[in-house]
Design a protein around this motif. Sequence first.
Motif, PDB file in Angstrom:
ATOM      1  N   VAL A 141      30.552  42.673  62.204  1.00  0.00           N
ATOM      2  CA  VAL A 141      29.856  41.394  62.246  1.00  0.00           C
ATOM      3  C   VAL A 141      28.348  41.618  62.230  1.00  0.00           C
ATOM      4  O   VAL A 141      27.604  40.936  61.507  1.00  0.00           O
ATOM      5  N   GLY A 142      27.878  42.580  63.001  1.00  0.00           N
ATOM      6  CA  GLY A 142      26.444  42.887  63.013  1.00  0.00           C
ATOM      7  C   GLY A 142      25.942  43.373  61.668  1.00  0.00           C
ATOM      8  O   GLY A 142      24.862  42.989  61.223  1.00  0.00           O
ATOM      9  N   ALA A 143      26.739  44.206  61.006  1.00  0.00           N
ATOM     10  CA  ALA A 143      26.342  44.692  59.688  1.00  0.00           C
ATOM     11  C   ALA A 143      26.292  43.557  58.681  1.00  0.00           C
ATOM     12  O   ALA A 143      25.383  43.484  57.843  1.00  0.00           O
ATOM     13  N   ALA A 144      27.251  42.643  58.751  1.00  0.00           N
ATOM     14  CA  ALA A 144      27.257  41.497  57.831  1.00  0.00           C
ATOM     15  C   ALA A 144      26.056  40.605  58.091  1.00  0.00           C
ATOM     16  O   ALA A 144      25.392  40.148  57.150  1.00  0.00           O
ATOM     17  N   LEU A 145      25.759  40.343  59.357  1.00  0.00           N
ATOM     18  CA  LEU A 145      24.599  39.506  59.681  1.00  0.00           C
ATOM     19  C   LEU A 145      23.295  40.185  59.279  1.00  0.00           C
ATOM     20  O   LEU A 145      22.387  39.542  58.740  1.00  0.00           O
ATOM     21  N   LEU A 146      23.183  41.486  59.547  1.00  0.00           N
ATOM     22  CA  LEU A 146      21.979  42.214  59.155  1.00  0.00           C
ATOM     23  C   LEU A 146      21.800  42.164  57.646  1.00  0.00           C
ATOM     24  O   LEU A 146      20.694  41.922  57.146  1.00  0.00           O
ATOM     25  N   HIS A 147      22.883  42.358  56.919  1.00  0.00           N
ATOM     26  CA  HIS A 147      22.796  42.327  55.463  1.00  0.00           C
ATOM     27  C   HIS A 147      22.397  40.941  54.973  1.00  0.00           C
ATOM     28  O   HIS A 147      21.477  40.800  54.172  1.00  0.00           O
ATOM     29  N   ASP A 148      23.078  39.906  55.471  1.00  0.00           N
ATOM     30  CA  ASP A 148      22.849  38.560  54.952  1.00  0.00           C
ATOM     31  C   ASP A 148      21.526  37.957  55.417  1.00  0.00           C
ATOM     32  O   ASP A 148      20.885  37.217  54.668  1.00  0.00           O
ATOM     33  N   LEU A 201      18.502  41.924  54.937  1.00  0.00           N
ATOM     34  CA  LEU A 201      18.406  42.739  53.729  1.00  0.00           C
ATOM     35  C   LEU A 201      18.399  41.923  52.440  1.00  0.00           C
ATOM     36  O   LEU A 201      17.641  42.239  51.517  1.00  0.00           O
ATOM     37  N   VAL A 202      19.225  40.884  52.326  1.00  0.00           N
ATOM     38  CA  VAL A 202      19.249  40.088  51.093  1.00  0.00           C
ATOM     39  C   VAL A 202      17.896  39.432  50.832  1.00  0.00           C
ATOM     40  O   VAL A 202      17.364  39.547  49.724  1.00  0.00           O
ATOM     41  N   PRO A 203      17.279  38.748  51.818  1.00  0.00           N
ATOM     42  CA  PRO A 203      15.942  38.205  51.541  1.00  0.00           C
ATOM     43  C   PRO A 203      14.912  39.288  51.230  1.00  0.00           C
ATOM     44  O   PRO A 203      14.032  39.090  50.382  1.00  0.00           O
ATOM     45  N   LEU A 204      15.029  40.448  51.871  1.00  0.00           N
ATOM     46  CA  LEU A 204      14.066  41.522  51.634  1.00  0.00           C
ATOM     47  C   LEU A 204      14.162  42.048  50.213  1.00  0.00           C
ATOM     48  O   LEU A 204      13.170  42.108  49.481  1.00  0.00           O
ATOM     49  N   LEU A 261      20.329  52.937  49.021  1.00  0.00           N
ATOM     50  CA  LEU A 261      21.696  53.151  49.475  1.00  0.00           C
ATOM     51  C   LEU A 261      21.820  54.459  50.255  1.00  0.00           C
ATOM     52  O   LEU A 261      22.465  54.514  51.303  1.00  0.00           O
ATOM     53  N   ALA A 262      21.168  55.506  49.762  1.00  0.00           N
ATOM     54  CA  ALA A 262      21.174  56.776  50.492  1.00  0.00           C
ATOM     55  C   ALA A 262      20.489  56.619  51.844  1.00  0.00           C
ATOM     56  O   ALA A 262      20.955  57.159  52.860  1.00  0.00           O
ATOM     57  N   LEU A 263      19.392  55.871  51.888  1.00  0.00           N
ATOM     58  CA  LEU A 263      18.706  55.627  53.160  1.00  0.00           C
ATOM     59  C   LEU A 263      19.597  54.841  54.108  1.00  0.00           C
ATOM     60  O   LEU A 263      19.666  55.137  55.301  1.00  0.00           O
ATOM     61  N   LEU A 264      20.288  53.853  53.580  1.00  0.00           N
ATOM     62  CA  LEU A 264      21.157  53.033  54.421  1.00  0.00           C
ATOM     63  C   LEU A 264      22.314  53.852  54.989  1.00  0.00           C
ATOM     64  O   LEU A 264      22.665  53.715  56.165  1.00  0.00           O
TER      65      LEU A 264
END
Length: 151
Positions: free
Chosen positions: A46-53, A56-59, A88-91
């Motif tokens: 859930v945290g990864a999905a929230l962080l992504h949405d 990361l998406v706006p960034l 992706l490698a950094l992530l």
Amino acid sequence: MRPPKFRALVGSPLQLLLLVCSFALAAYAGVRLLKGDWLGVALWFVGAALLHDLVLVPLYSTLDRALRAGTPARWTLYVRVPAVLSGLALLVWCPLILGLSAGPYRSATGLDPDVFLLRWLLITAVLFGGSALLLGLRLRRATKHRSPSVH
């Protein structure tokens, strides 16, 4: 109008078998993953999905808009591909690249974790360098095939 045949809806028996096997493998992996700490794994997802949405998406959308505004359209792919691969490698290796899990990594493997930042920077440089080389070759080939009056 005739209804579609079952084979057209489902596919071949081999495709159906592969689909069932992949669902079985995913179910097995899910059971094994959630066996020890199911609440922690669920919170991580859930945290990864929230962080992504939410972050990361706006960034990366903002960065892509800035890229498209600042470069010709035919060049954007030569920046996007190495940027995505490097990001992706950094992530994936973020804790090791930033040194956040150096102690546990060293105790678990016996290897030095200090090389990850340098290797990620080298991989990023090679990706962008290779992309610049491909862009240069493409531009050179494009100017070679023009008629002399265009030059």
